[in-house]
Motif scaffolding. Structure first.
Motif, PDB file in Angstrom:
ATOM      1  N   ARG A  95       3.593  -0.568   4.387  1.00  0.00           N
ATOM      2  CA  ARG A  95       4.569  -0.569   3.297  1.00  0.00           C
ATOM      3  C   ARG A  95       4.513  -1.908   2.590  1.00  0.00           C
ATOM      4  O   ARG A  95       4.389  -2.957   3.221  1.00  0.00           O
ATOM      5  CB  ARG A  95       5.987  -0.320   3.813  1.00  0.00           C
ATOM      6  CG  ARG A  95       7.010  -0.222   2.681  1.00  0.00           C
ATOM      7  CD  ARG A  95       8.386   0.186   3.206  1.00  0.00           C
ATOM      8  NE  ARG A  95       9.005  -0.838   4.008  1.00  0.00           N
ATOM      9  CZ  ARG A  95       9.777  -1.817   3.517  1.00  0.00           C
ATOM     10  NH1 ARG A  95       9.997  -1.887   2.204  1.00  0.00           N
ATOM     11  NH2 ARG A  95      10.315  -2.709   4.312  1.00  0.00           N
ATOM     12  N   PHE A  96       4.618  -1.857   1.258  1.00  0.00           N
ATOM     13  CA  PHE A  96       4.592  -3.048   0.425  1.00  0.00           C
ATOM     14  C   PHE A  96       5.897  -3.091  -0.358  1.00  0.00           C
ATOM     15  O   PHE A  96       6.072  -2.355  -1.327  1.00  0.00           O
ATOM     16  CB  PHE A  96       3.380  -3.016  -0.513  1.00  0.00           C
ATOM     17  CG  PHE A  96       2.066  -3.036   0.225  1.00  0.00           C
ATOM     18  CD1 PHE A  96       1.374  -4.219   0.403  1.00  0.00           C
ATOM     19  CD2 PHE A  96       1.539  -1.872   0.779  1.00  0.00           C
ATOM     20  CE1 PHE A  96       0.170  -4.253   1.098  1.00  0.00           C
ATOM     21  CE2 PHE A  96       0.343  -1.885   1.488  1.00  0.00           C
ATOM     22  CZ  PHE A  96      -0.344  -3.079   1.641  1.00  0.00           C
ATOM     23  N   PRO A 128      11.400   5.236  -4.030  1.00  0.00           N
ATOM     24  CA  PRO A 128      12.528   4.678  -4.776  1.00  0.00           C
ATOM     25  C   PRO A 128      13.360   3.709  -3.942  1.00  0.00           C
ATOM     26  O   PRO A 128      13.833   4.052  -2.859  1.00  0.00           O
ATOM     27  CB  PRO A 128      13.352   5.913  -5.165  1.00  0.00           C
ATOM     28  CG  PRO A 128      12.366   7.035  -5.174  1.00  0.00           C
ATOM     29  CD  PRO A 128      11.399   6.711  -4.071  1.00  0.00           C
ATOM     30  N   GLY A 129      13.481   2.472  -4.437  1.00  0.00           N
ATOM     31  CA  GLY A 129      14.285   1.481  -3.759  1.00  0.00           C
ATOM     32  C   GLY A 129      13.636   0.837  -2.554  1.00  0.00           C
ATOM     33  O   GLY A 129      14.259   0.001  -1.890  1.00  0.00           O
ATOM     34  N   ALA A 130      12.377   1.191  -2.254  1.00  0.00           N
ATOM     35  CA  ALA A 130      11.741   0.656  -1.043  1.00  0.00           C
ATOM     36  C   ALA A 130      10.296   0.240  -1.277  1.00  0.00           C
ATOM     37  O   ALA A 130       9.512   0.182  -0.341  1.00  0.00           O
ATOM     38  CB  ALA A 130      11.813   1.686   0.078  1.00  0.00           C
ATOM     39  N   GLY A 131       9.911  -0.046  -2.530  1.00  0.00           N
ATOM     40  CA  GLY A 131       8.540  -0.460  -2.801  1.00  0.00           C
ATOM     41  C   GLY A 131       7.577   0.704  -2.793  1.00  0.00           C
ATOM     42  O   GLY A 131       7.888   1.787  -3.299  1.00  0.00           O
ATOM     43  N   LEU A 164      -4.499   5.627  -0.921  1.00  0.00           N
ATOM     44  CA  LEU A 164      -3.566   6.285  -1.819  1.00  0.00           C
ATOM     45  C   LEU A 164      -2.235   5.552  -1.729  1.00  0.00           C
ATOM     46  O   LEU A 164      -1.924   4.910  -0.726  1.00  0.00           O
ATOM     47  CB  LEU A 164      -3.413   7.779  -1.508  1.00  0.00           C
ATOM     48  CG  LEU A 164      -2.827   8.265  -0.184  1.00  0.00           C
ATOM     49  CD1 LEU A 164      -1.307   8.162  -0.141  1.00  0.00           C
ATOM     50  CD2 LEU A 164      -3.240   9.710   0.078  1.00  0.00           C
ATOM     51  N   VAL A 165      -1.463   5.659  -2.792  1.00  0.00           N
ATOM     52  CA  VAL A 165      -0.204   4.929  -2.908  1.00  0.00           C
ATOM     53  C   VAL A 165       0.885   5.898  -3.340  1.00  0.00           C
ATOM     54  O   VAL A 165       0.671   6.738  -4.214  1.00  0.00           O
ATOM     55  CB  VAL A 165      -0.313   3.785  -3.938  1.00  0.00           C
ATOM     56  CG1 VAL A 165       1.017   3.068  -4.100  1.00  0.00           C
ATOM     57  CG2 VAL A 165      -1.397   2.797  -3.524  1.00  0.00           C
ATOM     58  N   HIS A 224       2.580  -3.624 -10.309  1.00  0.00           N
ATOM     59  CA  HIS A 224       1.227  -4.172 -10.481  1.00  0.00           C
ATOM     60  C   HIS A 224       0.874  -5.106  -9.330  1.00  0.00           C
ATOM     61  O   HIS A 224      -0.245  -5.070  -8.796  1.00  0.00           O
ATOM     62  CB  HIS A 224       1.129  -4.907 -11.819  1.00  0.00           C
ATOM     63  CG  HIS A 224       1.255  -4.002 -13.004  1.00  0.00           C
ATOM     64  ND1 HIS A 224       0.293  -3.071 -13.337  1.00  0.00           N
ATOM     65  CD2 HIS A 224       2.236  -3.880 -13.930  1.00  0.00           C
ATOM     66  CE1 HIS A 224       0.673  -2.404 -14.413  1.00  0.00           C
ATOM     67  NE2 HIS A 224       1.850  -2.881 -14.799  1.00  0.00           N
ATOM     68  N   GLY A 225       1.819  -5.948  -8.923  1.00  0.00           N
ATOM     69  CA  GLY A 225       1.569  -6.825  -7.786  1.00  0.00           C
ATOM     70  C   GLY A 225       1.373  -6.055  -6.502  1.00  0.00           C
ATOM     71  O   GLY A 225       0.539  -6.417  -5.664  1.00  0.00           O
TER      72      GLY A 225
END
Length: 329
Positions: free
Chosen positions: A237-238, A269-272, A264-265, A244-245
């Motif tokens: 998790r990021f 919502p609310g958690a990166g 894959l990404v 973009h970062g």
């Protein structure tokens, strides 16, 4: 999720840990012999609350039950619908209710509702769907189509406490576990080999579709237990709000220790963002990887799997029409 050096850490896809990752956006519980005991709570949802949860479906709901699975400080809420189909057969389906204050849950609810409508729109009554058991339950309930399997196999849950609760949540284990084992094996095999086997073993007189969902990655532990193989998928998790970062960080992470970045990404919502990567060349060629929107798979679509529907939210749900003709992929 990272260790003390900041380096993303291998996600152990045990069943409960995977589900916590799914619903929380990143918090997980790694399994070892010191793990806290597993427990659950069960409560009937009053009929007066059904409308607010928007269960929908192709068949009328007869009961809604809310389960809360717990292990240590981690918990997973599940809402299960009981219903009878057009042949008056009893079934269950785990749903994502439209609960207020849960944006990720709302996205899942809306995505599955739209997928059910797409199933009705794009397939006929004779269609046969392949999907992991919880997806298959939603396909039958929301779209009214037959599925190749729609109950889990007991062998998918090595942990006895988890096995007991999943038997209850799913409405029982399948009496014919071979179908679950075959699907797990196909998903973990080279895609071309898997589709060739599927052609030989699935009905030739019915159009066959396959549905995959990003949340299937939370079921890796089940697939591995049934297929008898360790799949080379890792999750991290990021956090933060700079997309973009985050993507730059994901790309750097995905390139670590591999010859080609495959990832894959999914934005939470609310958690990166939550990201998955594949760590071996063989893993990139598995049917599961080729059907999910990994970067290497998007660059090489499967000729024998035609996309007939794809939802938003990072291609959360994809439905394929399977063409079992010959040809390398």
């Amino acid at each position: 999720m990272a260790d003390t050096t900041g380096r993303p850490k291998r996600f152990r896809p045990a069943t409960f840990a995977g589900l916590v990752l799914l619903v929380s956006g990143g918090a997980i519980l790694l399994y070892d012999r010191f793990s806290p005991a597993f427990s659950y709570e069960e409560a009937t949802v009053p009929a007066a609350e059904w409308a607010a949860l928007e269960p929908g479906g192709a068949f009328p709901v007869t009961a809604l039950t809310r389960y809360t699975l717990r292990q240590g400080e981690a918990s997973v809420p599940l809402t299960v619908a009981d219903y009878r189909d057009g042949r008056n057969q009893s079934y269950r389906a785990t749903l994502f209710p439209a609960a207020p204050g849960d944006p990720a849950g709302r996205l899942r609810h809306d995505s599955w509702r739209a997928a059910g409508e797409a199933i009705v729109r794009h397939t006929d009554d004779n269609a046969l769907f392949l999907a992991w058991w919880d997806d298959a339950q939603r396909i039958r309930f929301l779209g009214g189509r037959d599925t190749w399997l729609d109950q889990p196999a007991a062998a998918a849950f090595p942990n006895g406490a988890e096995r007991s609760v999943w038997e209850k949540v799913a409405g029982g284990f399948t009496a014919v576990p071979e179908s679950s084992r075959r699907l797990a094996r196909w998903l973990s095999m080279d895609a071309d080999t898997a589709l060739t086997e599927m052609k030989a073993q699935l009905p030739a007189d019915r159009p066959v579709y396959m549905l995959v969902c990003l949340d299937d990655l939370a079921r890796l532990g089940e697939m591995e237990a049934l297929a008898g193989i360790r799949l080379p998928f890792e999750a991290a998790r990021f956090p933060g709000g700079d997309m973009h970062g985050q993507i730059a960080s994901v790309q750097q992470w995905a390139r670590q220790d591999v010859d080609q970045a495959s990832y894959l990404v999914q934005q939470i919502p609310g958690a990166g963002v939550r990201a998955w990567r594949i760590t071996t060349p063989q893993g990139r060629e598995t049917l599961l990887a080729r059907l999910l929107p990994f970067t290497t798979s998007l660059a090489r679509p499967l000729p024998r799997a035609q996309t007939v529907y794809q939802s938003g939210w990072g291609s959360y749900i994809t439905i394929y029409a399977l063409n079992f003709g010959e040809g390398k992929m």
